[in-house]
Design a protein around this motif. Structure first.
Motif, PDB file in Angstrom:
ATOM      1  N   GLU A  50       0.857  -1.182   0.000  1.00 39.18           N
ATOM      2  CA  GLU A  50       0.000   0.000   0.000  1.00 39.18           C
ATOM      3  C   GLU A  50       0.896   1.235   0.000  1.00 39.18           C
ATOM      4  O   GLU A  50       1.719   1.407   0.898  1.00 39.18           O
ATOM      5  N   ASN A 101      -3.662  -7.315  -9.168  1.00 45.64           N
ATOM      6  CA  ASN A 101      -3.161  -5.986  -8.810  1.00 45.64           C
ATOM      7  C   ASN A 101      -3.030  -5.882  -7.290  1.00 45.64           C
ATOM      8  O   ASN A 101      -3.958  -5.457  -6.597  1.00 45.64           O
ATOM      9  N   SER A 158      -1.600  -1.043  -4.235  1.00 47.98           N
ATOM     10  CA  SER A 158      -2.512   0.100  -4.298  1.00 47.98           C
ATOM     11  C   SER A 158      -1.716   1.380  -4.095  1.00 47.98           C
ATOM     12  O   SER A 158      -0.837   1.440  -3.231  1.00 47.98           O
ATOM     13  N   SER A 218      -6.611   7.072  -7.047  1.00 50.38           N
ATOM     14  CA  SER A 218      -6.265   5.736  -6.554  1.00 50.38           C
ATOM     15  C   SER A 218      -6.015   4.824  -7.747  1.00 50.38           C
ATOM     16  O   SER A 218      -6.807   4.817  -8.701  1.00 50.38           O
ATOM     17  N   SER A 219      -4.934   4.066  -7.679  1.00 52.59           N
ATOM     18  CA  SER A 219      -4.583   3.148  -8.759  1.00 52.59           C
ATOM     19  C   SER A 219      -4.197   1.799  -8.171  1.00 52.59           C
ATOM     20  O   SER A 219      -3.775   1.700  -7.019  1.00 52.59           O
ATOM     21  N   TYR A 220      -4.330   0.739  -9.004  1.00 49.92           N
ATOM     22  CA  TYR A 220      -3.983  -0.610  -8.578  1.00 49.92           C
ATOM     23  C   TYR A 220      -3.109  -1.249  -9.654  1.00 49.92           C
ATOM     24  O   TYR A 220      -3.505  -1.352 -10.815  1.00 49.92           O
TER      25      TYR A 220
END
Length: 240
Positions: free
Chosen positions: A36, A143, A146, A174-176
């Motif tokens: 994270e 994925n 995060s 926010s991206s994964y």
């Protein structure tokens, strides 16, 4: 006495390679389970980065990390910790990369969770922020990384950012991803702009492609006219 030493040596020759092989296999089996990444842009020139990382694999005694000094950014206050306890790191600084090596408190554990935090100072109009990368492979199970970004309230993330912004224009995203990237680049502006690097490259590529097609079509048309004219000349000569 010589016989005893010979037996001991024989045992070491047989067992030691097996032990080394087991250690190497354990290290190779290490993988990134989850990460994270929180990025807080206090202002366009100062960033706070926090990464919570979990790795799988027993028999690992240390974890190596790489941090890029991309565009001569200034990196400060690097800190590693696990379960609230600070971890001392070995630092090897190169011209373009900084290597951080941390020990694992319990090498026999099947997983290890830790946090790393640091600050980055940027030059004006520079948006590339490096991230701390553990030098182990991703588990490849979707994925698992995060990335949460929060920029200044009076700024808007532009379309030519990385990772690609998918939500509504604003100062957060926010991206994964499947792995931790070496850097992120959240380009900031005062307003949402349609004309950015990605769009200009896209339109430029399209225009070049259309130009090539038009040139090819005109060339083919000209060639067909010449062939038709030559046929007509041959037919006229044949008629005479």
């Amino acid at each position: 006495m010589k016989l005893v030493l010979l037996r001991v040596l024989l045992i070491l020759v047989v067992i030691f390679p097996f032990y080394i092989n087991q250690v190497v296999e354990a290290a190779e089996d290490a993988s990134l389970q989850e990460a994270e990444v929180d990025i807080n842009a206090i202002d366009p020139n100062n960033y706070e980065i926090s990464q919570n990382i979990t790795i799988n694999g027993s028999g690992i005694e240390e974890v190596e990390h790489i941090l890029s000094k991309v565009n001569d950014v200034k990196i400060e206050n690097v800190s590693f910790s696990s379960n609230g306890t600070e971890i001392n790191s070995e630092i090897i600084e190169g011209e373009t990369l900084i290597e951080y090596i941390i020990p694992i408190s319990d090498p026999q554990s099947n997983s290890f969770n830790y946090e790393v935090s640091f600050n980055v100072q940027m030059e004006d109009e520079e948006f590339t922020v490096p991230l701390m990368i553990p030098t182990i492979t991703s588990s490849g199970e979707g994925n698992i990384v995060s990335i949460v970004y929060e920029g200044p309230e009076d700024k808007i993330i532009q379309g030519n950012s990385f990772p690609v912004v998918k939500g509504e224009p604003g100062n957060t995203d926010s991206s994964y991803l499947m792995n931790i990237p070496s850097h992120v680049k959240y380009v900031l502006g005062d307003e949402d702009s349609f004309f950015n690097t990605f769009n200009l490259i896209g339109w430029g590529t399209l225009l070049i492609f259309l130009f090539i097609v038009i040139v090819w079509v005109r060339s083919e048309a000209k060639a067909q006219k010449e062939i038709k004219a030559q046929r007509e000349i041959k037919e006229q000569r044949g008629g005479v």
